[in-house]
Design a protein around this motif. Sequence first.
Motif, PDB file in Angstrom:
ATOM      1  N   ARG A   9       0.853  -1.195   0.000  1.00  0.00           N
ATOM      2  CA  ARG A   9       0.000   0.000   0.000  1.00  0.00           C
ATOM      3  C   ARG A   9       0.881   1.234   0.000  1.00  0.00           C
ATOM      4  N   PRO A  10       1.341   1.687  -1.170  1.00  0.00           N
ATOM      5  CA  PRO A  10       2.190   2.890  -1.196  1.00  0.00           C
ATOM      6  C   PRO A  10       1.369   4.140  -0.871  1.00  0.00           C
ATOM      7  N   MET A  11       2.070   5.173  -0.455  1.00  0.00           N
ATOM      8  CA  MET A  11       1.381   6.448  -0.201  1.00  0.00           C
ATOM      9  C   MET A  11       0.721   6.918  -1.485  1.00  0.00           C
ATOM     10  N   SER A  12      -0.381   7.615  -1.339  1.00  0.00           N
ATOM     11  CA  SER A  12      -1.074   8.076  -2.542  1.00  0.00           C
ATOM     12  C   SER A  12      -0.232   9.124  -3.257  1.00  0.00           C
ATOM     13  N   ARG A  13      -0.470   9.215  -4.540  1.00  0.00           N
ATOM     14  CA  ARG A  13       0.292  10.131  -5.377  1.00  0.00           C
ATOM     15  C   ARG A  13       0.082  11.584  -4.956  1.00  0.00           C
ATOM     16  N   GLY A  14      -1.129  11.922  -4.603  1.00  0.00           N
ATOM     17  CA  GLY A  14      -1.433  13.288  -4.183  1.00  0.00           C
ATOM     18  C   GLY A  14      -0.707  13.689  -2.912  1.00  0.00           C
ATOM     19  N   VAL A  15      -0.653  12.767  -1.945  1.00  0.00           N
ATOM     20  CA  VAL A  15       0.044  13.060  -0.685  1.00  0.00           C
ATOM     21  C   VAL A  15       1.534  13.253  -0.948  1.00  0.00           C
ATOM     22  N   LEU A  16       2.107  12.395  -1.784  1.00  0.00           N
ATOM     23  CA  LEU A  16       3.527  12.530  -2.094  1.00  0.00           C
ATOM     24  C   LEU A  16       3.830  13.848  -2.804  1.00  0.00           C
ATOM     25  N   LEU A  17       3.000  14.215  -3.776  1.00  0.00           N
ATOM     26  CA  LEU A  17       3.259  15.461  -4.511  1.00  0.00           C
ATOM     27  C   LEU A  17       3.038  16.682  -3.635  1.00  0.00           C
ATOM     28  N   PHE A  18       2.020  16.640  -2.770  1.00  0.00           N
ATOM     29  CA  PHE A  18       1.777  17.772  -1.879  1.00  0.00           C
ATOM     30  C   PHE A  18       2.920  17.939  -0.882  1.00  0.00           C
ATOM     31  N   SER A  19       3.371  16.814  -0.298  1.00  0.00           N
ATOM     32  CA  SER A  19       4.472  16.925   0.657  1.00  0.00           C
ATOM     33  C   SER A  19       5.761  17.359  -0.046  1.00  0.00           C
ATOM     34  N   HIS A  20       5.955  16.924  -1.286  1.00  0.00           N
ATOM     35  CA  HIS A  20       7.127  17.370  -2.049  1.00  0.00           C
ATOM     36  C   HIS A  20       7.068  18.877  -2.273  1.00  0.00           C
ATOM     37  N   PHE A  21       5.902  19.377  -2.637  1.00  0.00           N
ATOM     38  CA  PHE A  21       5.739  20.813  -2.865  1.00  0.00           C
ATOM     39  C   PHE A  21       6.004  21.608  -1.579  1.00  0.00           C
ATOM     40  N   VAL A  22       5.460  21.142  -0.475  1.00  0.00           N
ATOM     41  CA  VAL A  22       5.634  21.865   0.797  1.00  0.00           C
ATOM     42  C   VAL A  22       7.104  21.827   1.236  1.00  0.00           C
ATOM     43  N   LEU A  23       7.754  20.663   1.085  1.00  0.00           N
ATOM     44  CA  LEU A  23       9.163  20.583   1.472  1.00  0.00           C
ATOM     45  C   LEU A  23      10.053  21.429   0.568  1.00  0.00           C
ATOM     46  N   GLN A  24       9.728  21.500  -0.735  1.00  0.00           N
ATOM     47  CA  GLN A  24      10.503  22.367  -1.636  1.00  0.00           C
ATOM     48  C   GLN A  24      10.320  23.833  -1.260  1.00  0.00           C
ATOM     49  N   LEU A  25       9.102  24.217  -0.929  1.00  0.00           N
ATOM     50  CA  LEU A  25       8.883  25.601  -0.482  1.00  0.00           C
ATOM     51  C   LEU A  25       9.634  25.883   0.814  1.00  0.00           C
ATOM     52  N   GLY A  26       9.665  24.910   1.729  1.00  0.00           N
ATOM     53  CA  GLY A  26      10.412  25.074   2.979  1.00  0.00           C
ATOM     54  C   GLY A  26      11.904  25.228   2.723  1.00  0.00           C
ATOM     55  N   LEU A  27      12.438  24.426   1.798  1.00  0.00           N
ATOM     56  CA  LEU A  27      13.855  24.573   1.450  1.00  0.00           C
ATOM     57  C   LEU A  27      14.137  25.939   0.838  1.00  0.00           C
ATOM     58  N   LEU A  28      13.260  26.395  -0.035  1.00  0.00           N
ATOM     59  CA  LEU A  28      13.446  27.703  -0.658  1.00  0.00           C
ATOM     60  C   LEU A  28      13.386  28.822   0.374  1.00  0.00           C
ATOM     61  N   ALA A  29      12.417  28.750   1.292  1.00  0.00           N
ATOM     62  CA  ALA A  29      12.295  29.791   2.321  1.00  0.00           C
ATOM     63  C   ALA A  29      13.502  29.782   3.255  1.00  0.00           C
ATOM     64  N   SER A  30      13.942  28.585   3.657  1.00  0.00           N
ATOM     65  CA  SER A  30      15.089  28.548   4.564  1.00  0.00           C
ATOM     66  C   SER A  30      16.358  29.020   3.862  1.00  0.00           C
ATOM     67  N   ALA A  31      16.521  28.678   2.583  1.00  0.00           N
ATOM     68  CA  ALA A  31      17.690  29.161   1.847  1.00  0.00           C
ATOM     69  C   ALA A  31      17.640  30.674   1.706  1.00  0.00           C
ATOM     70  N   ALA A  32      16.459  31.211   1.419  1.00  0.00           N
ATOM     71  CA  ALA A  32      16.335  32.667   1.282  1.00  0.00           C
ATOM     72  C   ALA A  32      16.599  33.358   2.619  1.00  0.00           C
ATOM     73  N   LEU A  33      16.060  32.807   3.709  1.00  0.00           N
ATOM     74  CA  LEU A  33      16.277  33.424   5.020  1.00  0.00           C
ATOM     75  C   LEU A  33      17.730  33.322   5.460  1.00  0.00           C
ATOM     76  N   TRP A  34      18.454  32.310   4.975  1.00  0.00           N
ATOM     77  CA  TRP A  34      19.861  32.189   5.324  1.00  0.00           C
ATOM     78  C   TRP A  34      20.738  33.057   4.425  1.00  0.00           C
TER      79      TRP A  34
END
Length: 142
Positions: A9-34
């Motif tokens: 039972r793999p994680m659903s595609r939507g959950v994976l893509l949403f978490s990928h989007f949120v983590l990419q935004l978090g990386l971008l924000a942390s890189a910008a703040l640094w």
Amino acid sequence: MRQFLFPRRPMSRGVLLFSHFVLQLGLLASAALWLLPRSPWFSTLDWGQAWPTLALGAALWLAATLGLRLLVELCLLPHHVGNRVGFTPGDMVTRSFERRPAVHDNQAAWTSEARPVETEPSVLGNARVTRPAEPLKPHGSV
């Protein structure tokens, strides 16, 4: 390994893509703040002094982004491969019938010259049998 790459039972595609989007935004924000406080726009440094720190930060951000993308692609592998049944048209590699390597016509052969095969007895080697075969014993007798 099969259970890791193709879980039941793999994680659903939507959950994976949403978490990928949120983590990419978090990386971008942390890189910008640094990076922004270390840039010449918000500090007293000029570009000659600030560029090594900015280049290192940008390289680390790109590496983290790429690593996250590869991890998400690995998690999406069951969705890419699991839905295929049997061979698909993209799996087959075909050649033209006229240009196949086993053509025994001198005009159509493309791999090398077509040569006749020698049928003389000299082509066959000596037999490697050193003693004659023994008769098969019945299974019941010892």
